[in-house]
Design a protein around this motif. Sequence first.
Motif, short mmCIF file in Angstrom:
data_model
loop_
_atom_site.label_atom_id
_atom_site.label_comp_id
_atom_site.label_asym_id
_atom_site.label_seq_id
_atom_site.Cartn_x
_atom_site.Cartn_y
_atom_site.Cartn_z
N SER A 157 0.83 -1.20 0.00
CA SER A 157 0.00 0.00 0.00
C SER A 157 0.87 1.25 0.00
O SER A 157 2.10 1.18 -0.03
N GLY A 158 0.22 2.39 0.07
CA GLY A 158 0.95 3.65 0.16
C GLY A 158 1.21 4.27 -1.19
O GLY A 158 0.38 4.20 -2.11
N TYR A 159 2.40 4.86 -1.34
CA TYR A 159 2.73 5.68 -2.50
C TYR A 159 4.03 5.17 -3.11
O TYR A 159 5.10 5.34 -2.53
N ASN A 160 3.93 4.53 -4.26
CA ASN A 160 5.10 3.96 -4.90
C ASN A 160 4.92 4.04 -6.41
O ASN A 160 3.94 4.61 -6.92
N THR A 161 5.84 3.45 -7.13
CA THR A 161 5.82 3.53 -8.59
C THR A 161 4.51 3.03 -9.17
O THR A 161 4.00 3.59 -10.16
N ILE A 162 3.95 1.99 -8.59
CA ILE A 162 2.70 1.41 -9.11
C ILE A 162 1.49 2.21 -8.67
O ILE A 162 0.64 2.58 -9.49
N THR A 163 1.37 2.50 -7.38
CA THR A 163 0.14 3.07 -6.83
C THR A 163 -0.06 4.55 -7.20
O THR A 163 -1.16 5.07 -7.00
N THR A 164 0.97 5.20 -7.70
CA THR A 164 0.83 6.61 -8.07
C THR A 164 0.66 6.79 -9.58
O THR A 164 0.89 7.88 -10.11
N GLU A 165 0.25 5.75 -10.27
CA GLU A 165 0.00 5.88 -11.71
C GLU A 165 -0.96 7.03 -11.99
O GLU A 165 -1.97 7.21 -11.29
N GLU A 166 -0.65 7.79 -13.01
CA GLU A 166 -1.50 8.92 -13.38
C GLU A 166 -2.87 8.43 -13.84
O GLU A 166 -2.97 7.44 -14.58
N VAL A 167 -3.92 9.13 -13.42
CA VAL A 167 -5.28 8.80 -13.83
C VAL A 167 -5.63 9.69 -15.03
O VAL A 167 -5.68 10.92 -14.89
N PRO A 168 -5.86 9.12 -16.20
CA PRO A 168 -6.07 9.93 -17.41
C PRO A 168 -7.30 10.83 -17.29
O PRO A 168 -8.35 10.41 -16.77
N THR A 223 -7.98 -0.49 -12.74
CA THR A 223 -9.27 -0.23 -13.37
C THR A 223 -9.96 0.92 -12.64
O THR A 223 -10.47 1.84 -13.25
N ASP A 224 -9.97 0.86 -11.30
CA ASP A 224 -10.44 1.98 -10.49
C ASP A 224 -9.49 2.12 -9.31
O ASP A 224 -8.51 1.38 -9.19
N GLY A 225 -9.78 3.05 -8.43
CA GLY A 225 -8.85 3.32 -7.33
C GLY A 225 -8.69 2.17 -6.36
O GLY A 225 -7.65 2.04 -5.71
N SER A 226 -9.69 1.33 -6.26
CA SER A 226 -9.64 0.21 -5.32
C SER A 226 -9.03 -1.04 -5.94
O SER A 226 -8.34 -1.79 -5.26
N HIS A 227 -9.29 -1.26 -7.22
CA HIS A 227 -8.95 -2.54 -7.86
C HIS A 227 -7.79 -2.40 -8.85
O HIS A 227 -7.82 -1.56 -9.75
N PHE A 228 -6.80 -3.26 -8.67
CA PHE A 228 -5.64 -3.29 -9.53
C PHE A 228 -5.76 -4.46 -10.51
O PHE A 228 -6.50 -5.40 -10.30
N ARG A 229 -4.98 -4.37 -11.59
CA ARG A 229 -5.03 -5.40 -12.62
C ARG A 229 -4.15 -6.60 -12.24
O ARG A 229 -3.27 -6.49 -11.39
N PRO A 230 -4.37 -7.75 -12.90
CA PRO A 230 -3.54 -8.93 -12.62
C PRO A 230 -2.04 -8.69 -12.83
O PRO A 230 -1.22 -9.37 -12.20
N ALA A 231 -1.67 -7.74 -13.67
CA ALA A 231 -0.25 -7.43 -13.85
C ALA A 231 0.37 -6.94 -12.55
O ALA A 231 1.55 -7.20 -12.27
N VAL A 232 -0.41 -6.23 -11.74
CA VAL A 232 0.06 -5.79 -10.42
C VAL A 232 0.16 -6.98 -9.48
O VAL A 232 1.14 -7.14 -8.74
N GLY A 233 -0.86 -7.84 -9.50
CA GLY A 233 -0.82 -9.04 -8.68
C GLY A 233 0.37 -9.93 -9.01
O GLY A 233 0.95 -10.56 -8.12
N ALA A 234 0.73 -9.96 -10.28
CA ALA A 234 1.91 -10.74 -10.69
C ALA A 234 3.17 -10.18 -10.04
O ALA A 234 4.03 -10.95 -9.56
N LEU A 235 3.29 -8.86 -9.98
CA LEU A 235 4.45 -8.24 -9.32
C LEU A 235 4.45 -8.53 -7.82
O LEU A 235 5.52 -8.74 -7.22
N MET A 236 3.28 -8.58 -7.22
CA MET A 236 3.18 -8.93 -5.80
C MET A 236 3.71 -10.34 -5.56
O MET A 236 4.46 -10.58 -4.61
N LEU A 237 3.30 -11.28 -6.42
CA LEU A 237 3.77 -12.66 -6.27
C LEU A 237 5.28 -12.74 -6.45
O LEU A 237 5.96 -13.49 -5.73
N GLU A 238 5.80 -11.99 -7.40
CA GLU A 238 7.25 -11.99 -7.60
C GLU A 238 7.99 -11.50 -6.36
O GLU A 238 9.04 -12.04 -5.99
N ARG A 239 7.43 -10.48 -5.72
CA ARG A 239 8.07 -9.95 -4.52
C ARG A 239 8.01 -10.95 -3.36
O ARG A 239 9.04 -11.24 -2.73
#
Length: 410
Positions: free
Chosen positions: A320-331, A341-357
């Motif tokens: 959580s918080g403020y990092n490279t992923i969570t501060t993506e610009e909202v068009p 997709t929205d402020g609460s829900h992230f895409r599977p590409a983010v979940g993939a990075l979580m698993l890698e970590r």
Amino acid sequence: MQKTARRYTGMLLGLAFGLYVLTGAFNFTVDPFGLFPGPEIEGFNKLKSDVDARVRMVKAYQVRAQPPAGLIVGSSRALLGVPTQHPAWPDDARPVYNLSLYGGYLYESMRYFQHALALGTVKHAVLSLDLWMFDRDWVTRPGFDEQRFLVNVDGTPNTPDALEPLRTLFAWDTLLSSLKTISRQDREDILVQYEDGSSLWRSDAGWLRAKQSHRQQFGYMERMFGSEAWQPERERRWDINDTTDPTSPIQMFRQMVRDAYAHNVYMRIVISPSHARIWEVLYAGGMWNTWENWKRALLQITLEEAAREGKPAFPIWDFSGYNTITTEEVPRDGGPMRWYTDGSHFRPAVGALMLERIYAKPSEALPDDFGKRLAPDTINKALAAIRAERARYAAAHPDEVREAGKWAIR
């Protein structure tokens, strides 16, 4: 006259029975909830797009059909965002089942987790947590039923009703779901549910057409959290450290940790990475200290339970918080986003990075600042870092901060 009446009555009863059987056969063929073995035909019933109509029943029985070695447990954020298929999963965690639920508070997560552990096959679990799941005014959602689980809440055995899935074949709402399933096969703007518990939008472009814009959906989620999920009432509702109340979700978290140890399951705990604008709603609503204390409480419980078992503590990874992923610009032009997709829900590409970590298998796409492990000697520093990152974000994005913060009830 009486013979004629009896004949007509018999004909009507026969017709009704025939329609009843035909409905069951039709629903069995379409299988809108993915509960029965049978052909999945491209363009007819392959894409299951109405499982959410019965999702709490489906997951209770579906996880038993192919007992998993790996589990994902959490809310819709984990359901939509953490993939079951990824190289980072350990070999002995496969197959992985996503047991996460839409809108489920922690009690439901605990009960489905206990149900899956009773199968005796689970070796790994990713428990994805969000502060709102720990609301002490929690309720179970429509469709939840304790009788579906293999164990009671105290761990004693329970025998589920094995005929419940069969009864759904003759239900009117199942017929409606079958018709929806058939009619949506060629649509791109549908959420498709799979037999491994995953839910994925069929295409990003279809999602964008259906929802109009990311910014609109950000506003919807921010309004929901600001006006409903995080209303004040802090005296009781957000007193997450009350150890005297067995119905407090923080004690349910403790029970889940204990259950994992008891079943020799290696649990990894993650705090999910909603977008920075969601944290701005939390900040504006005066919930920041509660958020930090909640993280401290999670860590303290893992340490206490580890000491009780004489084993290493399950790791907590904070995304959580403020990092490279969570501060993506909202068009602002209605264009697509990469990570959300929205402020609460992230895409599977983010979940993939979580698993890698969390499984120490980083790819080149994994940013250095995405995911920090919480530990007793570093947690204060980690929380201070998020506060500093928040200040920098607010200074650089005043419009985003103002737009998100306006929804908070102060």
